[in-house]
Design a protein around this motif. Sequence first.
Motif, PDB file in Angstrom:
ATOM      1  N   ILE A 186       0.849  -1.194   0.000  1.00 11.00           N
ATOM      2  CA  ILE A 186       0.000   0.000   0.000  1.00 11.00           C
ATOM      3  C   ILE A 186       0.884   1.244   0.000  1.00 11.00           C
ATOM      4  N   PHE A 187       0.590   2.168  -0.910  1.00  9.92           N
ATOM      5  CA  PHE A 187       1.299   3.449  -0.903  1.00  9.92           C
ATOM      6  C   PHE A 187       0.406   4.536  -1.487  1.00  9.92           C
ATOM      7  N   ASP A 188       0.654   5.776  -1.056  1.00  7.95           N
ATOM      8  CA  ASP A 188      -0.046   6.932  -1.604  1.00  7.95           C
ATOM      9  C   ASP A 188       0.863   7.636  -2.604  1.00  7.95           C
ATOM     10  N   ILE A 189       0.289   8.582  -3.357  1.00 12.72           N
ATOM     11  CA  ILE A 189       1.089   9.373  -4.297  1.00 12.72           C
ATOM     12  C   ILE A 189       0.881  10.872  -4.047  1.00 12.72           C
ATOM     13  N   ALA A 190       0.704  11.244  -2.778  1.00 14.66           N
ATOM     14  CA  ALA A 190       0.494  12.648  -2.419  1.00 14.66           C
ATOM     15  C   ALA A 190       1.767  13.464  -2.647  1.00 14.66           C
ATOM     16  N   THR A 191       1.601  14.777  -2.780  1.00 14.68           N
ATOM     17  CA  THR A 191       2.729  15.664  -3.075  1.00 14.68           C
ATOM     18  C   THR A 191       3.575  15.952  -1.845  1.00 14.68           C
ATOM     19  N   PHE A 192       2.960  16.044  -0.666  1.00 22.05           N
ATOM     20  CA  PHE A 192       3.690  16.322   0.570  1.00 22.05           C
ATOM     21  C   PHE A 192       3.517  15.153   1.535  1.00 22.05           C
ATOM     22  N   LYS A 244       3.061  -4.192   3.405  1.00 23.41           N
ATOM     23  CA  LYS A 244       4.246  -3.383   3.129  1.00 23.41           C
ATOM     24  C   LYS A 244       3.809  -1.979   2.710  1.00 23.41           C
ATOM     25  N   VAL A 245       4.357  -0.972   3.387  1.00 21.24           N
ATOM     26  CA  VAL A 245       3.861   0.388   3.200  1.00 21.24           C
ATOM     27  C   VAL A 245       5.005   1.381   2.985  1.00 21.24           C
ATOM     28  N   ALA A 246       4.706   2.422   2.239  1.00 18.60           N
ATOM     29  CA  ALA A 246       5.609   3.565   2.057  1.00 18.60           C
ATOM     30  C   ALA A 246       4.785   4.672   1.424  1.00 18.60           C
ATOM     31  N   SER A 247       5.368   5.856   1.351  1.00 18.81           N
ATOM     32  CA  SER A 247       4.722   6.976   0.672  1.00 18.81           C
ATOM     33  C   SER A 247       5.536   7.278  -0.583  1.00 18.81           C
ATOM     34  N   VAL A 248       4.858   7.522  -1.686  1.00 21.17           N
ATOM     35  CA  VAL A 248       5.528   7.646  -2.986  1.00 21.17           C
ATOM     36  C   VAL A 248       5.125   8.958  -3.649  1.00 21.17           C
ATOM     37  N   HIS A 249       6.090   9.609  -4.285  1.00 21.59           N
ATOM     38  CA  HIS A 249       5.797  10.836  -5.030  1.00 21.59           C
ATOM     39  C   HIS A 249       6.222  10.664  -6.481  1.00 21.59           C
ATOM     40  N   PRO A 250       5.269  10.535  -7.406  1.00 20.26           N
ATOM     41  CA  PRO A 250       5.621  10.513  -8.834  1.00 20.26           C
ATOM     42  C   PRO A 250       6.067  11.911  -9.255  1.00 20.26           C
ATOM     43  N   MET A 251       7.259  12.025  -9.813  1.00 19.60           N
ATOM     44  CA  MET A 251       7.787  13.340 -10.183  1.00 19.60           C
ATOM     45  C   MET A 251       7.403  13.697 -11.616  1.00 19.60           C
ATOM     46  N   PHE A 252       6.104  13.640 -11.869  1.00 17.73           N
ATOM     47  CA  PHE A 252       5.548  13.990 -13.173  1.00 17.73           C
ATOM     48  C   PHE A 252       4.063  14.241 -12.976  1.00 17.73           C
ATOM     49  N   GLY A 253       3.451  14.843 -13.963  1.00  9.77           N
ATOM     50  CA  GLY A 253       2.040  15.168 -13.865  1.00  9.77           C
ATOM     51  C   GLY A 253       1.177  14.276 -14.731  1.00  9.77           C
ATOM     52  N   ARG A 292      10.012   7.089 -15.829  1.00 14.17           N
ATOM     53  CA  ARG A 292       9.670   8.255 -15.015  1.00 14.17           C
ATOM     54  C   ARG A 292      10.248   8.114 -13.607  1.00 14.17           C
ATOM     55  N   ARG A 293      10.525   9.258 -12.981  1.00 11.33           N
ATOM     56  CA  ARG A 293      11.136   9.260 -11.650  1.00 11.33           C
ATOM     57  C   ARG A 293      10.077   9.221 -10.551  1.00 11.33           C
ATOM     58  N   PHE A 294      10.337   8.401  -9.552  1.00 10.28           N
ATOM     59  CA  PHE A 294       9.496   8.310  -8.361  1.00 10.28           C
ATOM     60  C   PHE A 294      10.388   8.491  -7.134  1.00 10.28           C
ATOM     61  N   ASP A 342       9.736  17.118   1.678  1.00  4.09           N
ATOM     62  CA  ASP A 342       8.785  18.227   1.645  1.00  4.09           C
ATOM     63  C   ASP A 342       9.492  19.565   1.448  1.00  4.09           C
ATOM     64  N   ARG A 343      10.665  19.706   2.043  1.00  2.88           N
ATOM     65  CA  ARG A 343      11.418  20.953   1.857  1.00  2.88           C
ATOM     66  C   ARG A 343      11.855  21.100   0.394  1.00  2.88           C
ATOM     67  N   ILE A 344      12.341  20.031  -0.192  1.00  2.00           N
ATOM     68  CA  ILE A 344      12.750  20.084  -1.600  1.00  2.00           C
ATOM     69  C   ILE A 344      11.552  20.384  -2.493  1.00  2.00           C
ATOM     70  N   MET A 345      10.396  19.759  -2.201  1.00  2.00           N
ATOM     71  CA  MET A 345       9.204  20.012  -3.015  1.00  2.00           C
ATOM     72  C   MET A 345       8.737  21.463  -2.880  1.00  2.00           C
ATOM     73  N   GLY A 346       8.959  22.057  -1.708  1.00  2.00           N
ATOM     74  CA  GLY A 346       8.635  23.468  -1.548  1.00  2.00           C
ATOM     75  C   GLY A 346       9.392  24.335  -2.534  1.00  2.00           C
ATOM     76  N   PHE A 347      10.651  23.948  -2.806  1.00  6.23           N
ATOM     77  CA  PHE A 347      11.462  24.702  -3.766  1.00  6.23           C
ATOM     78  C   PHE A 347      11.132  24.341  -5.213  1.00  6.23           C
ATOM     79  N   VAL A 348      11.021  23.040  -5.516  1.00  6.70           N
ATOM     80  CA  VAL A 348      10.911  22.648  -6.931  1.00  6.70           C
ATOM     81  C   VAL A 348       9.476  22.668  -7.451  1.00  6.70           C
TER      82      VAL A 348
END
Length: 256
Positions: free
Chosen positions: A78-84, A100-109, A118-120, A155-161
């Motif tokens: 189970i994982f989410d794809i939230a931005t923060f 098995k759990v983690a949080s995932v951020h797809p770096m694309f729209g 694609r980068r995750f 989250d800090r990096i996402m604040g910038f990018v």
Amino acid sequence: MRIGIVGYGKMGRLFRECLSGEHEVRVYSQHERMDFSSLRELYSWAEIIVLASSLSILPHQLKELSTLSKELGGTKVIFDIATFKADIVGLYRHFPREVKVASVHPMFGPGTASLRGRRFIVVPVPGREEDSKVVGELIKSLGGKVEFLEARTHDRIMGFVIGVPYFLGLSYLALSIERGLGRFGGTSHAFLETYGKAVLNDSPDFVEEVLKRSRGEIEEFLQFLREGKPNPSKLRKRLSEEEIKKAYERFYRALE
């Protein structure tokens, strides 16, 4: 694999489209009738669960899935794809170890055509770092490229990018409209104004959430500007002529 997607917004639709060719994919949505009428039904069916819901709904869904996992059992990923991530990762601690759990951020729209290449970013749950390796390997098997980051660093990096570019694009668009700059602007103006308009393709709630969560990074960027303007000569020394030339070509192609 049986992949259940929770949420059917732009990213939920993208994941369904990209994964349906090689896997059995079904969807649960709170807002419209899809393949399941409840999270319980989806949990019972799926081997992998991807949460593509908004940040406002996600905590409630994770709590419900945690309860279901204890009641129904079973080995899941189970994982989410939230931005923060900082407010999310702690909610995974309550899942049983066989899940098995983690949080995932797809770096694309949602405009991408495929997940392949694609980068995750995979964000481990504190105390369950081994789970993130399982999730990372799963994403690689789907064709993605994986990096790992701790939640607050992420989250800090996402604040910038993400946050700072959103702020810049929307600010320039607002200035252009207020001052009537459109009829005078050239290519650089068109590029920035187009980006500002593209940001508005996201939902107002999402854009406001990004700006709110990026306030510290936006202020840091503004302070950076107050301390001195960018130095073009120094920047040129840090880049190759080839990089600069290719960027110039991409810049014009983006507006074709």
